[in-house]
Design a protein around this motif. Structure first.
Motif, PDB file in Angstrom:
ATOM      1  N   GLN A  15      54.524   1.723   4.531  1.00 20.77           N
ATOM      2  CA  GLN A  15      55.893   1.324   4.823  1.00 20.77           C
ATOM      3  C   GLN A  15      56.080  -0.175   5.075  1.00 20.77           C
ATOM      4  N   ILE A  16      55.031  -0.879   5.536  1.00 17.35           N
ATOM      5  CA  ILE A  16      55.228  -2.266   5.963  1.00 17.35           C
ATOM      6  C   ILE A  16      54.335  -3.247   5.206  1.00 17.35           C
ATOM      7  N   TYR A  17      53.014  -3.049   5.322  1.00 23.05           N
ATOM      8  CA  TYR A  17      52.103  -4.050   4.748  1.00 23.05           C
ATOM      9  C   TYR A  17      50.826  -3.347   4.306  1.00 23.05           C
ATOM     10  N   GLU A  18      50.557  -3.410   3.011  1.00 24.85           N
ATOM     11  CA  GLU A  18      49.446  -2.647   2.439  1.00 24.85           C
ATOM     12  C   GLU A  18      48.073  -3.192   2.821  1.00 24.85           C
ATOM     13  N   GLY A  19      47.996  -4.483   3.139  1.00 18.34           N
ATOM     14  CA  GLY A  19      46.693  -5.101   3.375  1.00 18.34           C
ATOM     15  C   GLY A  19      46.165  -4.980   4.784  1.00 18.34           C
ATOM     16  N   VAL A  20      46.834  -4.253   5.673  1.00 13.96           N
ATOM     17  CA  VAL A  20      46.384  -4.149   7.052  1.00 13.96           C
ATOM     18  C   VAL A  20      45.134  -3.269   7.134  1.00 13.96           C
ATOM     19  N   ASP A  21      44.205  -3.619   8.051  1.00 14.23           N
ATOM     20  CA  ASP A  21      43.040  -2.770   8.259  1.00 14.23           C
ATOM     21  C   ASP A  21      42.971  -2.357   9.727  1.00 14.23           C
ATOM     22  N   VAL A  22      42.053  -1.450  10.032  1.00 12.01           N
ATOM     23  CA  VAL A  22      42.005  -0.877  11.370  1.00 12.01           C
ATOM     24  C   VAL A  22      41.614  -1.913  12.422  1.00 12.01           C
ATOM     25  N   ASN A  23      40.821  -2.915  12.042  1.00 10.56           N
ATOM     26  CA  ASN A  23      40.438  -3.954  12.998  1.00 10.56           C
ATOM     27  C   ASN A  23      41.657  -4.706  13.536  1.00 10.56           C
ATOM     28  N   LEU A  24      42.671  -4.827  12.693  1.00 12.14           N
ATOM     29  CA  LEU A  24      43.890  -5.522  13.110  1.00 12.14           C
ATOM     30  C   LEU A  24      44.579  -4.751  14.238  1.00 12.14           C
ATOM     31  N   LEU A  25      44.591  -3.425  14.126  1.00 14.54           N
ATOM     32  CA  LEU A  25      45.220  -2.603  15.158  1.00 14.54           C
ATOM     33  C   LEU A  25      44.429  -2.620  16.454  1.00 14.54           C
ATOM     34  N   LEU A  26      43.106  -2.708  16.344  1.00 12.87           N
ATOM     35  CA  LEU A  26      42.276  -2.739  17.547  1.00 12.87           C
ATOM     36  C   LEU A  26      42.324  -4.104  18.225  1.00 12.87           C
ATOM     37  N   SER A  28      46.514  -5.015  19.947  1.00 12.89           N
ATOM     38  CA  SER A  28      46.659  -3.612  20.352  1.00 12.89           C
ATOM     39  C   SER A  28      47.936  -3.301  21.123  1.00 12.89           C
ATOM     40  N   SER A  29      49.027  -3.939  20.754  1.00 13.59           N
ATOM     41  CA  SER A  29      50.346  -3.519  21.228  1.00 13.59           C
ATOM     42  C   SER A  29      51.326  -3.761  20.086  1.00 13.59           C
ATOM     43  N   ILE A  30      52.457  -3.105  20.123  1.00 17.89           N
ATOM     44  CA  ILE A  30      53.428  -3.234  19.036  1.00 17.89           C
ATOM     45  C   ILE A  30      53.907  -4.679  18.910  1.00 17.89           C
ATOM     46  N   ARG A  31      54.175  -5.338  20.023  1.00 16.99           N
ATOM     47  CA  ARG A  31      54.675  -6.717  19.978  1.00 16.99           C
ATOM     48  C   ARG A  31      53.638  -7.657  19.362  1.00 16.99           C
ATOM     49  N   ARG A  32      52.392  -7.563  19.810  1.00 17.48           N
ATOM     50  CA  ARG A  32      51.336  -8.434  19.281  1.00 17.48           C
ATOM     51  C   ARG A  32      51.075  -8.136  17.810  1.00 17.48           C
ATOM     52  N   LEU A  33      51.100  -6.850  17.456  1.00 14.41           N
ATOM     53  CA  LEU A  33      50.869  -6.465  16.066  1.00 14.41           C
ATOM     54  C   LEU A  33      52.006  -6.945  15.175  1.00 14.41           C
ATOM     55  N   ALA A  34      53.238  -6.872  15.658  1.00 14.58           N
ATOM     56  CA  ALA A  34      54.392  -7.314  14.873  1.00 14.58           C
ATOM     57  C   ALA A  34      54.308  -8.809  14.564  1.00 14.58           C
ATOM     58  N   VAL A  35      53.919  -9.602  15.556  1.00 14.39           N
ATOM     59  CA  VAL A  35      53.788 -11.047  15.339  1.00 14.39           C
ATOM     60  C   VAL A  35      52.718 -11.330  14.284  1.00 14.39           C
ATOM     61  N   LYS A  36      51.601 -10.627  14.371  1.00 12.58           N
ATOM     62  CA  LYS A  36      50.517 -10.839  13.407  1.00 12.58           C
ATOM     63  C   LYS A  36      50.927 -10.395  12.000  1.00 12.58           C
ATOM     64  N   PRO A  66      42.040  -6.196  -3.394  1.00 12.59           N
ATOM     65  CA  PRO A  66      41.406  -4.892  -3.182  1.00 12.59           C
ATOM     66  C   PRO A  66      42.113  -4.141  -2.073  1.00 12.59           C
ATOM     67  N   LYS A  67      42.412  -2.886  -2.314  1.00 15.34           N
ATOM     68  CA  LYS A  67      43.119  -2.076  -1.324  1.00 15.34           C
ATOM     69  C   LYS A  67      42.117  -1.449  -0.357  1.00 15.34           C
ATOM     70  N   PRO A  68      42.390  -1.543   0.931  1.00 16.94           N
ATOM     71  CA  PRO A  68      41.488  -0.919   1.895  1.00 16.94           C
ATOM     72  C   PRO A  68      41.451   0.592   1.698  1.00 16.94           C
ATOM     73  N   CYS A  69      40.313   1.170   1.893  1.00 13.19           N
ATOM     74  CA  CYS A  69      40.151   2.611   1.736  1.00 13.19           C
ATOM     75  C   CYS A  69      40.207   3.275   3.106  1.00 13.19           C
ATOM     76  N   LEU A  70      41.201   4.109   3.337  1.00 14.44           N
ATOM     77  CA  LEU A  70      41.389   4.746   4.629  1.00 14.44           C
ATOM     78  C   LEU A  70      40.233   5.678   4.958  1.00 14.44           C
TER      79      LEU A  70
END
Length: 385
Positions: free
Chosen positions: A311-322, A325-333, A358-362
């Motif tokens: 829905q938002i950005y295809e290139g995001v990976d799980v390390n970015l979420l970790l 680790s909050s919606i506000r910080r993630l939104a800025v990034k 290259p697309k990240p593999c879930l």
């Protein structure tokens, strides 16, 4: 004692002994300010089945980051063994095993003969009591370290978790934490979650985040509690121990009355995604709280990651979420990543060159989280079964 001047309280006291419950250095330091400078503090260990005491440890005051204090060495006429499931001695410093006590203090048995046969065993020709406690021998100091109860080992989503290990990590986070207990809580949808009940000196949201961040840095992700309760006291039973049965159920955002709402369209999108991923009402999602405090689990994070990519950005990976680790910080990034991508795509459009990423593999990332969690757990306790 809190109403007295520290220098005037208990000045004649020369020795303090504690037993019956795991003791942390923070509790000792809080009490020591009221006692004489030469007052000695002992941590005693031993179940009633072994006539109360089996070992003792003289506290030096330098154990500031050890969580629970060692239980020391056996007292005279007592033998303490640390054994595996096959009653073989474990490897000191590396393996954790059952604490088994022998010697003149071991009781004759319960009125229930079946229960007696389960706990009284023969070790090297001596009648011994299997305590159900876990311990490890520290070779350098020669002290036995208490590592919790066998009863408190749980399995959550396929991972074996030692609840007392989480509790020790929380106690190490800051002197502001006085005590804690971690339990498994099952919700209305039969989903199990780790819940931490933390006893603190004063409530402070910034310090709450400090504790959560410390756990995130020192524990595998699947061992970080997904719900937290910061309180000024914990329920105690008649024996002076923490009464786990009387611990209140914890709901999401219990420690914070005011929920911070989104201020941008991207934050609104992310709030909706995490409400769906964590199975929470939309108005209960605070955009400034970490995902752990919101009640996020590893499965919830993976679900949110999948929706963010679609829905938002295809290139995001799980390390970015970790990391963010909050919606506000993630939104800025995410906003900065999208701006960078748009800027880098402009020359490519002008020259009619198509850039492919290259697309990240879930599936691979999900497997990676599991493998890293297992590796992290094995590093912490290499040969623990």
């Amino acid at each position: 004692m809190e109403k007295c001047e520290p220098k005037d309280c208990l000045r004649s006291l020369r020795c303090v002994s504690s037993g019956g419950e795991a003791l942390s250095i923070n509790n000792v330091l809080d009490f020591a300010q009221f006692a004489h400078d030469k007052c000695q503090f002992y941590n005693w260990y031993g179940p009633a089945e072994c006539t109360e005491a089996a070992s003792k440890y003289l506290i030096s005051g330098n154990e500031s980051k050890q969580g629970h204090l060692p239980i020391g060495r056996p007292i005279p006429n007592v033998y303490i063994y640390i054994l595996d499931d096959y009653l073989q001695h474990v490897i000191p410093d590396i393996q954790i095993g059952d604490i088994v006590i022998g010697g003149s203090g071991v009781f004759a048995g319960y009125t229930d003969e079946l229960l007696t046969h389960q706990v009284l065993i023969d070790v090297d020709g001596k009648l011994c009591y299997r305590t159900g406690d876990l311990g490890r021998l520290n070779i350098e100091s020669g002290q036995i370290e208490f590592k919790g109860r066998r009863d408190y080992q749980v399995k959550l989503r396929g991972q074996r978790i030692e609840l007392t290990e989480i509790e020790s990590t929380i106690l190490e986070a800051t002197d502001w934490v006085q005590n804690c207990v971690v339990v498994i809580q099952i919700d209305e949808e039969s989903l199990s979650s780790l819940v931490a009940h933390v006893m603190v000196k004063t409530e402070d949201d910034r310090l709450n985040e400090t504790v959560v961040d410390y756990c995130r840095q020192h524990l595998p992700f699947y061992m970080v509690p997904s719900m937290w309760s910061f309180v000024d006291h914990l329920p105690i039973n008649d024996n002076g121990k923490i009464d786990r049965k009387r611990l209140p159920r914890v709901s999401h955002n219990r420690h914070q009355d005011e929920v911070i709402t989104p201020r941008t369209e991207l934050e609104e999108q992310l709030q909706l995604i995490f409400a769906q991923a964590f199975h929470m009402p939309l108005d209960g999602i605070d955009v400034t709280l970490s995902f752990e405090l919101l009640g996020g689990t590893s499965l919830g994070i993976i679900h949110a990651l999948s929706m963010i990519r679609s829905q938002i950005y295809e290139g995001v990976d799980v390390n970015l979420l970790l990391t963010y680790s909050s919606i506000r910080r993630l939104a800025v990034k995410l906003e900065s990543l999208r701006l960078c991508e748009n800027a880098s795509n402009r020359p490519a459009e002008d020259s009619k060159i198509t850039l492919s990423y290259p697309k990240p593999c879930l599936a691979i990332e999900t497997a990676g989280i599991f493998v890293l969690g297992v590796i992290g757990s094995s590093i912490a306790k290499p040969l623990d079964k």
